[in-house]
Design a protein around this motif. Sequence first.
Motif, PDB file in Angstrom:
ATOM      1  N   ILE A 189      -2.949 -10.030   2.133  1.00  0.00           N
ATOM      2  CA  ILE A 189      -3.582  -8.961   2.903  1.00  0.00           C
ATOM      3  C   ILE A 189      -2.686  -7.720   2.964  1.00  0.00           C
ATOM      4  O   ILE A 189      -3.174  -6.592   2.921  1.00  0.00           O
ATOM      5  N   THR A 190      -1.373  -7.931   2.996  1.00  0.00           N
ATOM      6  CA  THR A 190      -0.448  -6.803   3.111  1.00  0.00           C
ATOM      7  C   THR A 190      -0.378  -6.009   1.807  1.00  0.00           C
ATOM      8  O   THR A 190      -0.562  -4.792   1.798  1.00  0.00           O
ATOM      9  N   GLY A 191      -0.115  -6.708   0.705  1.00  0.00           N
ATOM     10  CA  GLY A 191       0.005  -6.034  -0.583  1.00  0.00           C
ATOM     11  C   GLY A 191      -1.286  -5.339  -0.982  1.00  0.00           C
ATOM     12  O   GLY A 191      -1.267  -4.213  -1.509  1.00  0.00           O
ATOM     13  N   LEU A 192      -2.417  -5.993  -0.717  1.00  0.00           N
ATOM     14  CA  LEU A 192      -3.704  -5.399  -1.085  1.00  0.00           C
ATOM     15  C   LEU A 192      -4.026  -4.191  -0.208  1.00  0.00           C
ATOM     16  O   LEU A 192      -4.594  -3.197  -0.678  1.00  0.00           O
ATOM     17  N   THR A 193      -3.651  -4.258   1.085  1.00  0.00           N
ATOM     18  CA  THR A 193      -3.854  -3.099   1.956  1.00  0.00           C
ATOM     19  C   THR A 193      -3.067  -1.905   1.423  1.00  0.00           C
ATOM     20  O   THR A 193      -3.571  -0.778   1.374  1.00  0.00           O
ATOM     21  N   LEU A 194      -1.832  -2.166   1.007  1.00  0.00           N
ATOM     22  CA  LEU A 194      -1.011  -1.074   0.471  1.00  0.00           C
ATOM     23  C   LEU A 194      -1.622  -0.508  -0.807  1.00  0.00           C
ATOM     24  O   LEU A 194      -1.740   0.710  -0.962  1.00  0.00           O
ATOM     25  N   ALA A 195      -2.016  -1.392  -1.719  1.00  0.00           N
ATOM     26  CA  ALA A 195      -2.590  -0.925  -2.990  1.00  0.00           C
ATOM     27  C   ALA A 195      -3.844  -0.091  -2.729  1.00  0.00           C
ATOM     28  O   ALA A 195      -4.055   0.960  -3.339  1.00  0.00           O
ATOM     29  N   CYS A 196      -4.672  -0.553  -1.791  1.00  0.00           N
ATOM     30  CA  CYS A 196      -5.920   0.140  -1.494  1.00  0.00           C
ATOM     31  C   CYS A 196      -5.631   1.488  -0.837  1.00  0.00           C
ATOM     32  O   CYS A 196      -6.261   2.503  -1.147  1.00  0.00           O
ATOM     33  N   SER A 197      -4.670   1.493   0.068  1.00  0.00           N
ATOM     34  CA  SER A 197      -4.330   2.728   0.767  1.00  0.00           C
ATOM     35  C   SER A 197      -3.742   3.750  -0.209  1.00  0.00           C
ATOM     36  O   SER A 197      -4.089   4.936  -0.172  1.00  0.00           O
ATOM     37  N   LEU A 198      -2.862   3.304  -1.103  1.00  0.00           N
ATOM     38  CA  LEU A 198      -2.301   4.218  -2.110  1.00  0.00           C
ATOM     39  C   LEU A 198      -3.417   4.748  -3.009  1.00  0.00           C
ATOM     40  O   LEU A 198      -3.449   5.939  -3.337  1.00  0.00           O
ATOM     41  N   ALA A 199      -4.330   3.868  -3.405  1.00  0.00           N
ATOM     42  CA  ALA A 199      -5.433   4.291  -4.274  1.00  0.00           C
ATOM     43  C   ALA A 199      -6.261   5.373  -3.585  1.00  0.00           C
ATOM     44  O   ALA A 199      -6.708   6.330  -4.211  1.00  0.00           O
ATOM     45  N   ARG A 200      -6.432   5.220  -2.288  1.00  0.00           N
ATOM     46  CA  ARG A 200      -7.202   6.214  -1.533  1.00  0.00           C
ATOM     47  C   ARG A 200      -6.505   7.578  -1.568  1.00  0.00           C
ATOM     48  O   ARG A 200      -7.154   8.622  -1.552  1.00  0.00           O
ATOM     49  N   TYR A 201      -5.174   7.568  -1.608  1.00  0.00           N
ATOM     50  CA  TYR A 201      -4.435   8.833  -1.712  1.00  0.00           C
ATOM     51  C   TYR A 201      -4.293   9.278  -3.167  1.00  0.00           C
ATOM     52  O   TYR A 201      -3.603  10.252  -3.457  1.00  0.00           O
ATOM     53  N   GLY A 202      -4.877   8.518  -4.079  1.00  0.00           N
ATOM     54  CA  GLY A 202      -4.813   8.880  -5.484  1.00  0.00           C
ATOM     55  C   GLY A 202      -3.503   8.544  -6.157  1.00  0.00           C
ATOM     56  O   GLY A 202      -3.152   9.135  -7.172  1.00  0.00           O
ATOM     57  N   VAL A 203      -2.758   7.599  -5.587  1.00  0.00           N
ATOM     58  CA  VAL A 203      -1.456   7.237  -6.143  1.00  0.00           C
ATOM     59  C   VAL A 203      -1.580   5.932  -6.939  1.00  0.00           C
ATOM     60  O   VAL A 203      -2.116   4.942  -6.453  1.00  0.00           O
ATOM     61  N   ALA A 204      -1.048   5.949  -8.136  1.00  0.00           N
ATOM     62  CA  ALA A 204      -1.143   4.775  -9.005  1.00  0.00           C
ATOM     63  C   ALA A 204      -0.137   3.715  -8.595  1.00  0.00           C
ATOM     64  O   ALA A 204       0.977   4.029  -8.183  1.00  0.00           O
TER      65      ALA A 204
END
Lengths: 66, 578
Positions: free
Chosen positions: B55-70
């Motif tokens: 849940i933690t790693g996926l939250t981070l990946a999703c949040s970064l994606a929302r900011y447009g960060v790869a």
Amino acid sequence: MKLAIHFQDADAFYEQLLDAHEGLSREDSELLNARLILLLANQVGDSRVLSECIEAAREIPTPAAE
Amino acid sequence: MNGSVSTYRETAPSNGYEFSSGAGYDLPEYPFEAPPELQGGPLVRHPVVIVGGGITGLTLACSLARYGVAAVLIDEDNTVGVKGASSRGICYTQKSLEIFERLGIYERVVAKGVQWSVGRTFAGKDEVFSFDLKQQGNFHLSRQPPFLNIQQFYIEGYLVERIRTLGHAELRWQNRLVAFEQNDTCATLTVETPAGRYRIEAEHVVDATGAHSPLRQWLQVPFDTRRGDDRWCIADVRFTKHPPVERHTWIEAPFNENRAVWQHLMADEVWRIDYQMAPDSDPEAVSRESAVRSRLARHFGADVEIEIVWVGPYTYRSECVHAMRHGRVFLMGDAAKVMSPFGARGGNSGVADADNLAWKLAAVLKGQADPSLLTSYNEERIEAARQNVCVTNRTARFLRPADGIERTFRQATIGLARQYPFARSLINTGRMAVANPYSHSSACTYRAGGGAGLSVQNVRFAWADGTRGCVNDLLDWAAGSLLVLVFGDLSAAALQRLRRLCLDAPVRSVQVLGPDATAQALEHVRDPQGHLQGACHVFGHAWALLRPDGYLAATGESVDAQLVSAIERCLGLRGETP
């Protein structure tokens, strides 16, 4: 933490405290004391005063067993 | 920075939860795809590599994606949840739900999950006290409910699908980290897959590998730990006729040999019944189906039809690292700290860790903030970690008092609580997770009576055209920039200063007005009931500097140099600590 006398009637309180324990087993006495500490602590409320009281109680050396 | 190389032996089990019996769940499986590096591609240096797809790693990946960060996320498994096991986290706080709304999965979470707000605590046959969270504090002001129960793997599955829609993040399943090193230039990760080994480089590495983090061992990260003899056994069950949708906790349950019991609903009409076992009891014996069935029969009556979904004995420990950043590695979630489950502070704090780092990494990688902003991740989240570990340890001590005087005090507390409301505050069956405040952050500007370091609830206001909006809509609009909310009317000079600020810095500003005041700024909203102002912890003419994670960086009165320096500090552009 108050260190000067704040009791209205120290002797009467002490007597009432002893009377409350009269006839109780050691276990029941401990339970009564625990209830009393929690009731009194809530009267005080103030975290710093409570913490200072706990520390002050800890610092009194326990006399060696006779 | 010191390099560190080692190998990781076996897949670690998850926090003591292990499959014992029951039907379990069908979890989605994600296909392995050979990464570009194994198809002859060059050695690539990624800005962010996330290790661990919980849940933690996926939250981070999703949040970064929302900011447009790869980002590249590697996970050793090919599914969410733990294979053959049950859900770990079940209870999500208002703050986590607010984060899920920003990430774009809240509608699915709320449709699947179960809301609750009533909790009852029992000792023996009597109810000691009850509460309704909807009546407490400001819980009702947010668009999200106080709490929602749902199996953790549903949230993880929704995040995976959301990330696929958003793009930017690459999810690599069955990719296991087997070695790691870092130096001044970059970190190098060696990854093992069914198609072979490969190496990638990373500027930033996130360790979200959970409670048995290999990275933490390799880096020899110092930590404090504490473990006791408390033992529990979960039964996830379905009923033909189910109990009320409330959180019930027994401190001393007569049907469980006067030990504690938890009763909580999840999605799919599954109930989690959590029984405290005798200290040091044998996990195998307590989780045998016959033992579980007789426990359930004593609890609900012999005639109640029960389908066992999953059974899991567990024990817990508390553990907290001394620092959540080590060179290029950011530790988060269970990799940084573990605690007892009481109060739902594990999963929720992992989500908050991720949400905290995401906007900072995005701002740094986009060149909007100085890399020194990243030090505030450790400052803020280690404070939260310590607080959560402290709070959950206190609960554990209430639920499993040491024999002797600790038990006497608990008995005294329960006795008093039956009669006197004051003593109920001492009954500790878990203090529900909160949005932890940050009181020592170099990214916040503190002043007496200010709201710096506090979370802002997702309260409602009215857009200029009268339609309803929420704080999350404003954060969406700010798109990763800082948000200055200015309450009340503005002088011409202040308006000018604000406009300049928004041109020069990654900042957007909005004027917040009462129902009838004349707008001066083009971007304005109305706050007729003062909920937005209250959520920002300010009164009268004031400004609030809101970060993308919904925390206040600073509050103040007039639009002056203080606001400018608060913005700079929140972007890591001022070296000194406030």
